[in-house]
Design an enzyme around this catalytic site. Structure first.
Site, PDB file in Angstrom:
ATOM      1  N   HIS A 212       0.829  -1.218   0.000  1.00  0.00           N
ATOM      2  CA  HIS A 212       0.000   0.000   0.000  1.00  0.00           C
ATOM      3  C   HIS A 212       0.861   1.265   0.000  1.00  0.00           C
ATOM      4  O   HIS A 212       0.415   2.328   0.441  1.00  0.00           O
ATOM      5  CB  HIS A 212      -0.954   0.028   1.201  1.00  0.00           C
ATOM      6  CG  HIS A 212      -1.753  -1.220   1.366  1.00  0.00           C
ATOM      7  ND1 HIS A 212      -2.893  -1.477   0.649  1.00  0.00           N
ATOM      8  CD2 HIS A 212      -1.558  -2.309   2.165  1.00  0.00           C
ATOM      9  CE1 HIS A 212      -3.387  -2.659   1.008  1.00  0.00           C
ATOM     10  NE2 HIS A 212      -2.590  -3.189   1.912  1.00  0.00           N
TER      11      HIS A 212
ATOM     12  N   SER B  70      14.746  20.977 -16.937  1.00  0.00           N
ATOM     13  CA  SER B  70      13.560  21.828 -17.025  1.00  0.00           C
ATOM     14  C   SER B  70      13.901  23.091 -17.796  1.00  0.00           C
ATOM     15  O   SER B  70      15.017  23.614 -17.709  1.00  0.00           O
ATOM     16  CB  SER B  70      13.079  22.197 -15.619  1.00  0.00           C
ATOM     17  OG  SER B  70      12.172  23.272 -15.657  1.00  0.00           O
TER      18      SER B  70
ATOM     19  N   LYS C 266      16.551  21.089 -11.924  1.00  0.00           N
ATOM     20  CA  LYS C 266      15.795  19.860 -12.147  1.00  0.00           C
ATOM     21  C   LYS C 266      16.573  18.813 -12.950  1.00  0.00           C
ATOM     22  O   LYS C 266      17.274  19.126 -13.904  1.00  0.00           O
ATOM     23  CB  LYS C 266      14.481  20.163 -12.886  1.00  0.00           C
ATOM     24  CG  LYS C 266      13.487  20.991 -12.111  1.00  0.00           C
ATOM     25  CD  LYS C 266      13.018  20.293 -10.839  1.00  0.00           C
ATOM     26  CE  LYS C 266      12.228  19.036 -11.113  1.00  0.00           C
ATOM     27  NZ  LYS C 266      10.949  19.319 -11.806  1.00  0.00           N
TER      28      LYS C 266
ATOM     29  N   GLU D  70       9.334   8.012 -17.140  1.00  0.00           N
ATOM     30  CA  GLU D  70       7.958   8.520 -17.203  1.00  0.00           C
ATOM     31  C   GLU D  70       7.316   8.215 -18.554  1.00  0.00           C
ATOM     32  O   GLU D  70       6.128   7.864 -18.627  1.00  0.00           O
ATOM     33  CB  GLU D  70       7.945  10.020 -16.944  1.00  0.00           C
ATOM     34  CG  GLU D  70       8.290  10.383 -15.504  1.00  0.00           C
ATOM     35  CD  GLU D  70       8.408  11.888 -15.294  1.00  0.00           C
ATOM     36  OE1 GLU D  70       8.319  12.306 -14.132  1.00  0.00           O
ATOM     37  OE2 GLU D  70       8.605  12.627 -16.279  1.00  0.00           O
TER      38      GLU D  70
END
Length: 482
Positions: A179, A300, A306, A313
């Site tokens: 979980h 970024s 970043k 992704e």
């Protein structure tokens, strides 16, 4: 906006009603008085998608020409003209010199038309007893067979990368999660080998799909079979098929092999997505369990600091296409009567996108895993959170002859007490623990240590380093046989 949108249409609006009175398709237009409209030609053409089949189409045509020669349909001289012409066409396609024509609809007729210019009347005999219906079914099986082999190799390569990382971290402790909450301590190597197991099932499913696919439809013609004495068994052997289709109607309309491959690739896509989800989470500053190499990350446009896990992704996001493609294929097939219908032209776009995503993503996942560095200090530190050895404390009470459900309840109360004090259960004094059960004594400390907890789980499939080593060795033996 309207003007811009009209420019992006695949055919100009003014061509919708244009007729080609003098241009019927030379390969099937004998019964037509005039050619199809420009819109019809554009709408029915599949060449932009199915030209990927060129190599297997040419291979199949060479083998079929040889079968026609053995059946005395063509002469040895005609066979040589056909083979020579097809070899030249293959070279032209691979060099980029071949001119694909939308008016010829698909890969099969483009190649056949080009062959007619190179081999003359001999080329016009090549399609004897063969239909595009059994031709495309054969081509698609041959193409997917090659692409599945590529996927199998890529899966094996990723599994080897996983094993190399797992070997470095056989004893590295980390929190195991359920979980997405800290559950029990495990080793990082054990968690990585879970990825290996997921991919192993994908491998076996692809092998099964490949084996079921190995039934040759060529010789079924349009739907009724062929009157010519084609040696189908020899033809199948030349083209790498294990057996022959037993029903010509089913053979030309069957796309189970496409659906099964797409289904298997969608499960693979889900696995790739889940693996990449963990990589994204672990590389975040909140977890900081792994560091990714620069080659699989981007920055970024506005935030200089970043380092984004974009490849992970995009693999995660792209997996949705494999699910959508499977649904598309099922929807395409569900209402089609036997045998062949032109709807089947649409199957290739779905399956080609799934197979391309899968092979590209597997290669990139290999780069992700190879360049991934584990932050074992952070993982170990997190093993002191979340009351991670609570289950071990319950096991301790069971070892002291307390029934498990009673032990579960007792430890639950201990956890509640520890959390009310803002501490972990291993930080409680023995005297405090004994308030909940007199069975607890000084020896409980070995049950509260995450490392000792891990070492105790020695059953097959467990997280103990000794068992993880066996798991890795077994996996290596399996991969060595491929």
């Amino acid at each position: 906006c309207k003007e811009e949108n009209s420019k992006n249409l695949s055919f100009p609006r003014k061509q919708v009603m244009t007729k080609n009175k003098d241009k019927t398709n030379p390969l099937w237009g004998g019964r037509f008085g005039e050619g199809a409209s420009s819109l019809t030609q554009s709408y029915t053409a599949s060449i932009d998608i199915d030209k990927k089949l060129y190599e297997v189409d040419i291979k199949g045509s060479i083998a079929y020409a040889e079968a026609l020669k053995e059946a005395k349909v063509i002469s040895p001289k005609e066979l040589q003209k056909i083979k020579k012409g097809l070899v030249k066409i293959l070279a032209e396609i691979e060099s980029g010199k071949f001119e694909w024509k939308e008016s010829l609809e698909d890969v099969h007729m483009n190649i056949e038309s080009a062959l007619a210019k190179k081999a003359g009347n001999a080329a016009k005999k090549l399609h004897t007893g063969r239909s595009r219906n059994d031709q495309v079914a054969t081509d698609l099986k041959m193409y997917l067979n090659v692409k599945i082999d590529e996927a199998l190799q890529n899966i094996t390569s990723v599994q080897k990368d996983i094993i190399k990382q797992a070997e470095k971290h056989i004893s590295s402790v980390m929190p195991g999660f359920t979980h997405l909450q800290i559950a029990q301590p495990v080793t990082f190597g054990h968690h990585l080998m879970a990825w290996h197991e997921m991919l192993e099932r994908d491998y076996s499913r692809l092998v099964d799909a490949k084996n079921r696919m190995s039934v040759m439809p060529l010789g079924s013609a349009a739907l009724a079979g062929s009157r010519y004495k084609i040696n189908r068994s020899l033809l199948a052997k030349k083209l790498g098929f294990q057996s022959l289709s037993r029903n010509s109607i089913d053979a030309v309309s069957d796309r189970d092999f496409v659906i099964e491959t797409a289904s298997t690739l969608s499960i693979l896509g889900v696995h790739l997505s889940r693996i990449c989800e963990e990589i994204v989470l672990w590389s975040s500053s909140q977890f900081e369990y792994v560091y990714l190499s620069d080659e699989v990350c981007t920055g970024s446009s506005i935030m200089p600091q970043k380092k984004n896990p974009d490849v992970a992704e995009l693999i995660r996001g792209g997996s949705s296409k494999t699910i959508a493609n499977l649904m598309g294929l099922l929807s395409l097939m569900k209402n089609l009567p036997l045998s062949y219908n032109r709807d089947l032209q649409e199957d290739k776009d779905f399956i080609f996108r799934s197979i391309d995503y899968s092979n590209d993503s597997l290669v990139l996942l290999g780069l992700l895993i190879k360049g991934m560095k584990a932050n074992t200090k952070k993982m170990e530190a997190d093993c002191k959170l979340g009351q991670i050895t609570a289950t071990d404390l319950a096991d301790y009470l069971v070892d002291k002859s307390m029934p498990f459900r009673k032990a579960h309840e007792t430890v639950g109360k201990i956890v509640a007490h520890a959390e009310s004090k803002g501490v972990q259960i291993f930080e409680l004094e023995i005297s405090e623990l004994r308030k909940f059960s007199k069975l607890i004594s000084e020896d409980v400390s070995s049950y509260l240590d995450p490392v000792k907890s891990i070492n105790s789980r020695k059953l097959v499939g467990g997280t103990a380093p000794s068992q993880v080593r066996k798991e890795i060795n077994f996996a290596k033996k399996v991969l060595a046989k491929r």
